[in-house]
Motif scaffolding. Structure first.
Motif, PDB file in Angstrom:
ATOM      1  N   CYS A 181      60.626  12.824 -28.256  1.00  0.00           N
ATOM      2  CA  CYS A 181      61.396  11.593 -28.483  1.00  0.00           C
ATOM      3  C   CYS A 181      61.825  11.578 -29.941  1.00  0.00           C
ATOM      4  O   CYS A 181      60.973  11.476 -30.838  1.00  0.00           O
ATOM      5  N   ASP A 182      63.133  11.680 -30.201  1.00  0.00           N
ATOM      6  CA  ASP A 182      63.613  11.669 -31.582  1.00  0.00           C
ATOM      7  C   ASP A 182      63.769  10.258 -32.129  1.00  0.00           C
ATOM      8  O   ASP A 182      63.762  10.039 -33.333  1.00  0.00           O
ATOM      9  N   GLU A 183      63.930   9.276 -31.256  1.00  0.00           N
ATOM     10  CA  GLU A 183      64.230   7.914 -31.702  1.00  0.00           C
ATOM     11  C   GLU A 183      63.204   6.906 -31.200  1.00  0.00           C
ATOM     12  O   GLU A 183      63.529   5.740 -30.960  1.00  0.00           O
ATOM     13  N   GLY A 184      61.984   7.318 -31.032  1.00  0.00           N
ATOM     14  CA  GLY A 184      60.950   6.410 -30.560  1.00  0.00           C
ATOM     15  C   GLY A 184      59.682   7.166 -30.244  1.00  0.00           C
ATOM     16  O   GLY A 184      59.492   8.312 -30.674  1.00  0.00           O
ATOM     17  N   THR A 185      58.792   6.525 -29.509  1.00  0.00           N
ATOM     18  CA  THR A 185      57.522   7.137 -29.126  1.00  0.00           C
ATOM     19  C   THR A 185      57.389   7.126 -27.610  1.00  0.00           C
ATOM     20  O   THR A 185      58.052   6.359 -26.910  1.00  0.00           O
ATOM     21  N   PHE A 186      56.490   7.957 -27.107  1.00  0.00           N
ATOM     22  CA  PHE A 186      56.309   8.032 -25.662  1.00  0.00           C
ATOM     23  C   PHE A 186      55.641   6.786 -25.100  1.00  0.00           C
ATOM     24  O   PHE A 186      55.719   6.514 -23.898  1.00  0.00           O
ATOM     25  N   GLY A 187      54.965   6.017 -25.962  1.00  0.00           N
ATOM     26  CA  GLY A 187      54.411   4.758 -25.494  1.00  0.00           C
ATOM     27  C   GLY A 187      55.476   3.771 -25.067  1.00  0.00           C
ATOM     28  O   GLY A 187      55.194   2.828 -24.318  1.00  0.00           O
ATOM     29  N   ALA A 188      56.710   3.974 -25.528  1.00  0.00           N
ATOM     30  CA  ALA A 188      57.817   3.085 -25.183  1.00  0.00           C
ATOM     31  C   ALA A 188      58.653   3.627 -24.023  1.00  0.00           C
ATOM     32  O   ALA A 188      59.715   3.081 -23.724  1.00  0.00           O
ATOM     33  N   VAL A 189      58.195   4.714 -23.401  1.00  0.00           N
ATOM     34  CA  VAL A 189      58.930   5.315 -22.286  1.00  0.00           C
ATOM     35  C   VAL A 189      58.274   4.870 -20.979  1.00  0.00           C
ATOM     36  O   VAL A 189      57.176   5.314 -20.655  1.00  0.00           O
ATOM     37  N   PRO A 190      58.906   4.005 -20.205  1.00  0.00           N
ATOM     38  CA  PRO A 190      58.272   3.521 -18.967  1.00  0.00           C
ATOM     39  C   PRO A 190      58.403   4.534 -17.832  1.00  0.00           C
ATOM     40  O   PRO A 190      59.400   5.228 -17.700  1.00  0.00           O
ATOM     41  N   GLY A 191      57.353   4.601 -17.011  1.00  0.00           N
ATOM     42  CA  GLY A 191      57.398   5.433 -15.809  1.00  0.00           C
ATOM     43  C   GLY A 191      57.510   6.914 -16.082  1.00  0.00           C
ATOM     44  O   GLY A 191      58.070   7.650 -15.267  1.00  0.00           O
ATOM     45  N   LEU A 192      56.955   7.388 -17.209  1.00  0.00           N
ATOM     46  CA  LEU A 192      57.055   8.807 -17.544  1.00  0.00           C
ATOM     47  C   LEU A 192      56.217   9.634 -16.563  1.00  0.00           C
ATOM     48  O   LEU A 192      55.051   9.346 -16.321  1.00  0.00           O
ATOM     49  N   ALA A 193      56.827  10.672 -15.993  1.00  0.00           N
ATOM     50  CA  ALA A 193      56.124  11.517 -15.026  1.00  0.00           C
ATOM     51  C   ALA A 193      56.791  12.879 -14.971  1.00  0.00           C
ATOM     52  O   ALA A 193      57.959  13.045 -15.342  1.00  0.00           O
ATOM     53  N   ALA A 194      56.030  13.868 -14.514  1.00  0.00           N
ATOM     54  CA  ALA A 194      56.566  15.211 -14.254  1.00  0.00           C
ATOM     55  C   ALA A 194      56.320  15.515 -12.791  1.00  0.00           C
ATOM     56  O   ALA A 194      55.210  15.320 -12.277  1.00  0.00           O
ATOM     57  N   GLN A 195      57.368  15.990 -12.106  1.00  0.00           N
ATOM     58  CA  GLN A 195      57.186  16.342 -10.710  1.00  0.00           C
ATOM     59  C   GLN A 195      57.846  17.688 -10.420  1.00  0.00           C
ATOM     60  O   GLN A 195      58.902  18.012 -10.956  1.00  0.00           O
ATOM     61  N   THR A 196      57.150  18.462  -9.601  1.00  0.00           N
ATOM     62  CA  THR A 196      57.578  19.809  -9.250  1.00  0.00           C
ATOM     63  C   THR A 196      58.105  19.801  -7.821  1.00  0.00           C
ATOM     64  O   THR A 196      57.434  19.315  -6.908  1.00  0.00           O
ATOM     65  N   VAL A 197      59.305  20.356  -7.644  1.00  0.00           N
ATOM     66  CA  VAL A 197      60.006  20.264  -6.377  1.00  0.00           C
ATOM     67  C   VAL A 197      60.188  21.657  -5.784  1.00  0.00           C
ATOM     68  O   VAL A 197      60.679  22.578  -6.458  1.00  0.00           O
ATOM     69  N   ALA A 198      59.775  21.828  -4.529  1.00  0.00           N
ATOM     70  CA  ALA A 198      59.915  23.096  -3.811  1.00  0.00           C
ATOM     71  C   ALA A 198      61.360  23.262  -3.339  1.00  0.00           C
ATOM     72  O   ALA A 198      62.144  22.310  -3.346  1.00  0.00           O
ATOM     73  N   PRO A 199      61.740  24.483  -2.906  1.00  0.00           N
ATOM     74  CA  PRO A 199      63.121  24.705  -2.449  1.00  0.00           C
ATOM     75  C   PRO A 199      63.559  23.793  -1.313  1.00  0.00           C
ATOM     76  O   PRO A 199      64.736  23.486  -1.186  1.00  0.00           O
ATOM     77  N   VAL A 248      55.751  18.987  -4.652  1.00  0.00           N
ATOM     78  CA  VAL A 248      54.450  19.640  -4.488  1.00  0.00           C
ATOM     79  C   VAL A 248      53.459  19.225  -5.562  1.00  0.00           C
ATOM     80  O   VAL A 248      52.267  19.493  -5.433  1.00  0.00           O
ATOM     81  N   ALA A 249      53.916  18.588  -6.641  1.00  0.00           N
ATOM     82  CA  ALA A 249      53.006  18.096  -7.685  1.00  0.00           C
ATOM     83  C   ALA A 249      53.679  16.947  -8.408  1.00  0.00           C
ATOM     84  O   ALA A 249      54.836  17.055  -8.814  1.00  0.00           O
ATOM     85  N   HIS A 250      52.968  15.833  -8.556  1.00  0.00           N
ATOM     86  CA  HIS A 250      53.487  14.671  -9.275  1.00  0.00           C
ATOM     87  C   HIS A 250      52.412  14.202 -10.240  1.00  0.00           C
ATOM     88  O   HIS A 250      51.305  13.857  -9.829  1.00  0.00           O
ATOM     89  N   TYR A 251      52.726  14.189 -11.531  1.00  0.00           N
ATOM     90  CA  TYR A 251      51.785  13.743 -12.557  1.00  0.00           C
ATOM     91  C   TYR A 251      52.419  12.601 -13.331  1.00  0.00           C
ATOM     92  O   TYR A 251      53.453  12.763 -13.974  1.00  0.00           O
ATOM     93  N   ALA A 252      51.805  11.413 -13.244  1.00  0.00           N
ATOM     94  CA  ALA A 252      52.276  10.232 -13.957  1.00  0.00           C
ATOM     95  C   ALA A 252      51.486  10.079 -15.245  1.00  0.00           C
ATOM     96  O   ALA A 252      50.251  10.037 -15.236  1.00  0.00           O
ATOM     97  N   VAL A 253      52.191  10.002 -16.383  1.00  0.00           N
ATOM     98  CA  VAL A 253      51.547   9.825 -17.689  1.00  0.00           C
ATOM     99  C   VAL A 253      51.249   8.344 -17.865  1.00  0.00           C
ATOM    100  O   VAL A 253      52.163   7.506 -17.813  1.00  0.00           O
ATOM    101  N   THR A 254      49.975   8.010 -18.083  1.00  0.00           N
ATOM    102  CA  THR A 254      49.579   6.604 -18.180  1.00  0.00           C
ATOM    103  C   THR A 254      48.969   6.234 -19.523  1.00  0.00           C
ATOM    104  O   THR A 254      48.650   5.071 -19.747  1.00  0.00           O
TER     105      THR A 254
END
Length: 701
Positions: free
Chosen positions: A100-118, A123-129
């Motif tokens: 984040c160049d203009e803020g912090t991750f604490g100000a990012v709502p609903g941040l998550a990483a998800q991996t999608v199969a073809p 197949v994987a969903h990780y929500a940053v809390t």
């Protein structure tokens, strides 16, 4: 969809994957720039090209691409593509990071990483809390594990931005004259590769909206000060207490956003006077509460519906009641020598391995049951071990053994007043084990074995006195990610014997002993393995040395009885991995198998059997293997030879499990022939057959 929490991992298909870093759209939300870092075995990049981001969108190998952004209306996603089969062999991990160049991750709502199969499935969903002041974040990593790929949720933040994150992984960050993305320079010459075409941004934007689906319910991480142990951490669902009260019987809904396959949580019930209360989840056979509660209150563990979502309950009571649903972090601490209470209760024990004296001195009808829940994942905590069970009003006066914490103790369906007292077990000094090579303990422990001769293999003599040869006796090897590999299991290796360790010459290895009683692991030099010079007989689990050359070996169980598992394996140092010779499948007839020998290594023959199983091994010449005819029929494990011209081979087995391997000149399996019945083309060769029943092989042509 597979939801995972910080520190957890899950297998992913080894194909073309897409990774989305998503966030909810909201006014003033800082933008998130996503990047991927390809790391070698030392955890460092190999050059400038190993950083993939919007200014350098394609890795020279074509295995990793930055393909743009997507917008589902409610969420934004920045996309990466990973073609795992194209990842170079020298790359062990692929990190997914954001800045984040203009803020912090604490100000990012609903941040998550998800991996999608073809096929579009997630197949994987990780929500940053737990993001706060970080300006860069490692969300997760893809890593190799036994020839397969896994994704691990990392959740590590950096207050120093992308530059600080990049520096940790071997990138030297040069100062840029303008506020643009950092210029990365590793000091290593860039690798040359043909240019790879970058897909147009429209490809990324046109991803199915279902892929950018709403993330898992956002939950707060448990506070270490209130939880039973920091090691349980964010692997378990945490939330503020939910309270409902009422009079008489009714059906209620508690709007708790349980994620799918949530682990156990706590329910507390309070009633006025000696009122009977029953609490059920409609559609399930089990009840949560079914008590007239002493002291008018009690707490139990229960598992929410596996599909997640709100909790629907049926409450039956003749008076006033109050229900409170709590996370595991609210379990009653048990960190003193003695704890007293009444009725059902949930306690978090954080002490060391101990003898637990259980007393319930007042006499009541009904039963008293004490369970132990332990494990590092929600699924493990769902399956308790019963420690004490008393029925029909019997006085409870027992002593049981518990492992070191953190563990959960649940007193289930009790109407008693009770008292629990711990007596710590003696603690052995691990330094003495390193000096003497003898490691002793009692109860479940995690220890580090130190190789007395790094670079060479060693033997380990193990003894679990008083144990039974069943699945409750286990020793597993832990890697740097906390993943476990099976090593010793009571059903296959018995309670005492000799096994192989440090097979690849490692300096040390961490193992987890799962046993409630005393145990001893004694390291021995490899020379103490007896040398095979002809037929050899023995019993139980052991390790032998074979001087070579490659040979066939007959394996036979000689003990009487219908049961007795026996299998033999060949292990060559420094190859480091064992290859099966034969499995008798509890039969008493001799089985022929190959002993492969690496010309530059040392060959060991490992016999797997419980201590009462007798066996006989005998080296055999290659001519002992029968020659394949037009139709050859036999059963289970065996070795056969094809000595004619190249032919078509067709095979079938009665059990449905039939594998045929072509062996090389060292009798190592170089090619698996069968994946179906065939036909397969085979030249003159030696074949190893592995089956769980009768089989037939036909040659055609």
């Amino acid at each position: 969809m597979t939801h995972i929490t910080k520190g957890a991992n899950t297998p992913v298909p080894a194909g073309l994957l897409r990774v989305a870093v998503v966030r909810r759209k909201a006014p003033g939300t800082p933008a998130v720039e996503v990047s991927a870092l390809l790391l070698d075995a030392a955890g460092k990049v190999r050059g400038d090209a190993d950083l993939v981001f919007h200014n350098q969108p394609v890795h020279p190998s074509g295995a990793v691409r930055h393909v743009g952004t997507g917008d589902s209306g409610e969420q934004l996603a920045e996309w990466l593509e990973l073609d795992l089969p194209r990842v170079e062999a020298s790359v062990q991990r692929v990190l997914i990071a954001g800045s984040c160049d203009e803020g912090t991750f604490g100000a990012v709502p609903g941040l998550a990483a998800q991996t999608v199969a073809p096929d579009g499935s997630i197949v994987a969903h990780y929500a940053v809390t737990d993001a706060s002041s970080e300006t860069a974040f490692v969300l997760g990593e893809f890593y190799r594990r036994n020839g397969e790929w896994k994704f691990r949720a990392v959740g590590q933040g950096y207050d120093s931005g992308l530059a600080g994150l990049a520096t940790d992984f071997g990138i030297v960050v040069a100062e840029a004259p303008a506020p643009v993305a950092p210029v990365m320079n590793t000091g290593v010459a860039k690798t040359s590769a043909p240019p790879v075409a970058v897909p147009p941004p429209a490809t990324a934007v046109s991803m199915p909206a279902t892929v950018v689906s709403p993330p898992a319910p956002v939950v707060s991480p448990p506070s270490p000060s209130t939880g039973p142990s920091p090691s349980w951490g964010s692997a378990f669902f945490d939330f503020e207490p939910y309270v409902r009260s009422g009079n008489g019987s009714s059906k209620i809904t508690m709007d708790i956003p349980f994620p799918p396959d949530c682990g156990p949580v706590i329910m507390e019930a309070r009633v006025e006077g000696y009122q009977w209360i029953q609490v059920q989840i409609p559609g399930r056979d089990d009840t949560i509460f079914c008590h007239d509660l002493p002291e008018h209150q009690g707490r139990v563990l229960f598992v929410p519906p596996r599909k997640g979502g709100p909790l629907r309950l049926k409450v039956s009571c003749s008076g006033h009641w109050k229900l409170t649903v709590l996370p595991l972090s609210a379990a009653r601490p048990f960190d003193a020598e003695t704890v007293k209470g009444s009725g059902p209760e949930v306690l978090a024990y954080t002490g060391g391995a101990a003898d637990l004296k259980v007393r319930a001195t007042d006499k009541h009808s009904g039963w008293f049951q004490l369970n132990c829940h332990r494990g590092d994942t929600p699924d493990e905590l769902k399956h308790p071990e019963r420690l004490v069970h008393a029925w029909n009003g019997k006085r409870v006066k027992e002593t049981v053994r518990i492992t070191e914490g953190p563990i959960l103790l649940s007193i289930d369906k009790s109407r008693h007043h009770w008292e629990l007292t711990t007596t710590p077990l003696p603690v052995r000094d691990p330094a003495k084990g390193r000096e003497s090579g003898v490691y002793k303990g009692r109860g479940e422990k995690t220890i580090t074995l130190v190789n007395p001769r790094p670079g060479r293999p060693a033997l380990v003599e193990y003894d679990f006195p008083g144990a039974e040869a069943n699945y409750s006796l286990e020793v597993k090897v832990l890697d740097e990610y906390g993943d476990e590999d099976e090593w010793l299991v009571g059903t296959r290796h018995g309670t005492r014997g000799v096994a192989m360790t440090f097979s690849n010459g490692a300096a040390e290895r961490t193992v987890r002993v799962k046993h409630s009683g005393d145990w001893t692991l004694r390291l021995l030099p490899e020379e103490e393995a007896p040398l095979i010079t002809g037929p050899v007989e023995g019993k139980g689990n052991t390790v032998l040395r074979w001087p070579g050359p490659p040979t066939l070996m007959s394996v036979k169980r000689t003990s009487l009885g219908k049961e007795g598992k026996l299998a033999a394996y060949a292990m060559n140092h420094p190859f480091g991995k064992s290859v099966i010779i034969a499995d008798t499948n509890e039969r008493r007839r001799p089985v022929l198998g190959p002993v492969f020998v690496d010309p530059g290594g040392s060959c060991f023959v490992i016999v797997n059997a419980v201590e009462g199983t007798k066996w006989r091994l005998e080296p055999e010449p290659l001519s002992a293997a029968p020659v394949l005819g037009a139709r050859t029929q036999d059963g289970w494990y065996g070795v056969v030879r094809h000595i004619g011209a190249e032919s078509e081979l067709v095979a079938a087995g009665t059990s449905g499990i039939l594998h045929i391997y072509e062996l090389d000149e060292n009798l190592f399996p170089k090619r698996k022939i069968t994946g179906s019945s065939g036909p397969y083309r085979v030249a003159s060769s030696i074949l190893h057959v592995r089956a769980l029943g009768e089989w037939v092989i036909e040659l055609r042509g």
